[in-house]
Design an enzyme around this catalytic site. Structure first.
Site, PDB file in Angstrom:
ATOM      1  N   HIS A 142     -72.761  61.839 -16.194  1.00 58.72           N
ATOM      2  CA  HIS A 142     -73.053  62.803 -15.120  1.00 58.72           C
ATOM      3  C   HIS A 142     -74.227  62.316 -14.286  1.00 58.72           C
ATOM      4  CE1 HIS A 142     -70.507  66.044 -16.686  1.00 58.72           C
ATOM      5  NE2 HIS A 142     -70.808  65.537 -17.856  1.00 58.72           N
ATOM      6  N   CYS A 164     -66.997  62.213 -15.851  1.00 60.39           N
ATOM      7  CA  CYS A 164     -66.769  62.718 -17.203  1.00 60.39           C
ATOM      8  C   CYS A 164     -65.354  63.277 -17.383  1.00 60.39           C
ATOM      9  CB  CYS A 164     -67.858  63.716 -17.554  1.00 60.39           C
ATOM     10  SG  CYS A 164     -68.105  63.819 -19.317  1.00 60.39           S
ATOM     11  N   GLU A 210     -74.938  63.545 -11.561  1.00 57.40           N
ATOM     12  CA  GLU A 210     -75.360  64.739 -10.806  1.00 57.40           C
ATOM     13  C   GLU A 210     -76.279  65.646 -11.625  1.00 57.40           C
ATOM     14  OE1 GLU A 210     -72.468  64.259 -12.133  1.00 57.40           O
ATOM     15  OE2 GLU A 210     -71.815  66.104 -13.126  1.00 57.40           O
TER      16      GLU A 210
HETATM   17  N1  GLN Z   1     -65.166  66.365 -23.648  1.00 59.39           N
HETATM   18  C1  GLN Z   1     -64.811  66.761 -22.342  1.00 59.39           C
HETATM   19  C2  GLN Z   1     -63.310  66.635 -22.086  1.00 59.39           C
HETATM   20  O1  GLN Z   1     -62.538  66.264 -22.914  1.00 59.39           O
HETATM   21  C3  GLN Z   1     -65.583  66.009 -21.278  1.00 59.39           C
HETATM   22  C4  GLN Z   1     -67.047  66.337 -21.355  1.00 59.39           C
HETATM   23  C5  GLN Z   1     -67.739  66.448 -20.040  1.00 59.39           C
HETATM   24  O2  GLN Z   1     -67.119  66.508 -18.962  1.00 59.39           O
HETATM   25  N2  GLN Z   1     -69.049  66.580 -20.090  1.00 59.39           N
HETATM   26  O3  GLN Z   1     -62.912  66.945 -21.012  1.00 59.39           O
END
Ligand code: GLN
Length: 197
Positions: free
Chosen positions: A180, A80, A182
């Protein structure tokens, strides 16, 4: 077998990754300052807020050592915000936001995880040559890969509004997912990643 895996522990979902790595019997270390990278066999870059991770990494003088470690072949698993932080280019960076540029991709932040995209879905992830796993993936304001450079392998896609969206990539020893694995305590992606060392 792997000796020690670091988890970049500046902000975000650090504990979830540590828990899974512990479960898999791997020694772990929280990475906050450059010397924490010494002697690592792998590094996880967790989800969170990529602009905050970037700011903190630069203020701890960690960005350059992270680039150097990856360039020297340290295996990286990014989820992410970690994917965002590894990208070469962002469609919509926060003001002043910088990235490590480890993956030749362009990423759009906050592309999934609102009403446009259900938060949980099954995604087939190619974890190794000829091996893919169906993973229950949580998308939380998740990024989307909008450009894939040469030398970057697409390892996961999910149906998006305009056809299949790229949600997992690998380039060399850097593996990155926009969701994710995890969150649900599923250790299979980490396990396959460790096997790839
Ligand atoms: N929107 C977040 C960002 O710009 C990422 C979201 C996440 O890691 N769940 O870093």
């Amino acid at each position: 077998m792997v000796a020690t895996v670091g988890v970049l522990a500046l902000q975000g979902g650090v504990e979830e990754h540590l828990r899974i790595l512990d479960e898999l019997g791997v020694a772990t270390r929280r990475v906050r300052v450059p010397r924490d990278l010494d002697g690592l066999d792998g590094l996880v870059i967790p989800g969170g807020e990529s602009s905050v991770i970037d700011k903190l990494a630069r203020s701890f003088d960690l960005a350059e050592p992270l680039r150097d470690a990856a360039a020297a072949g340290l295996p990286v698993l990014a989820t992410c915000a970690g994917l965002i932080y590894c990208a070469r280019e962002l469609d919509n960076p926060a003001p002043g936001q910088q990235t490590l540029g480890l993956l030749d991709v362009t990423v759009r932040r906050n592309a999934f995880g609102n009403q446009r995209f259900s938060a949980e879905r099954t995604v087939d992830v190619v974890v190794a040559k000829d091996q893919s796993l169906p993973i229950e993936a949580s998308f939380i304001r998740a990024p989307l890969v909008t450009r894939v450079g040469e030398g970057v392998e697409v390892i996961a896609t999910a149906p998006g509004e305009d056809g299949d969206a790229v949600v997992g990539v690998r380039q060399g020893r850097v593996t990155a997912l926009s969701f994710h694995p995890e969150e649900n305590g599923d250790a299979r992606v980490h396990s396959a990643w460790l096997d790839s060392f």
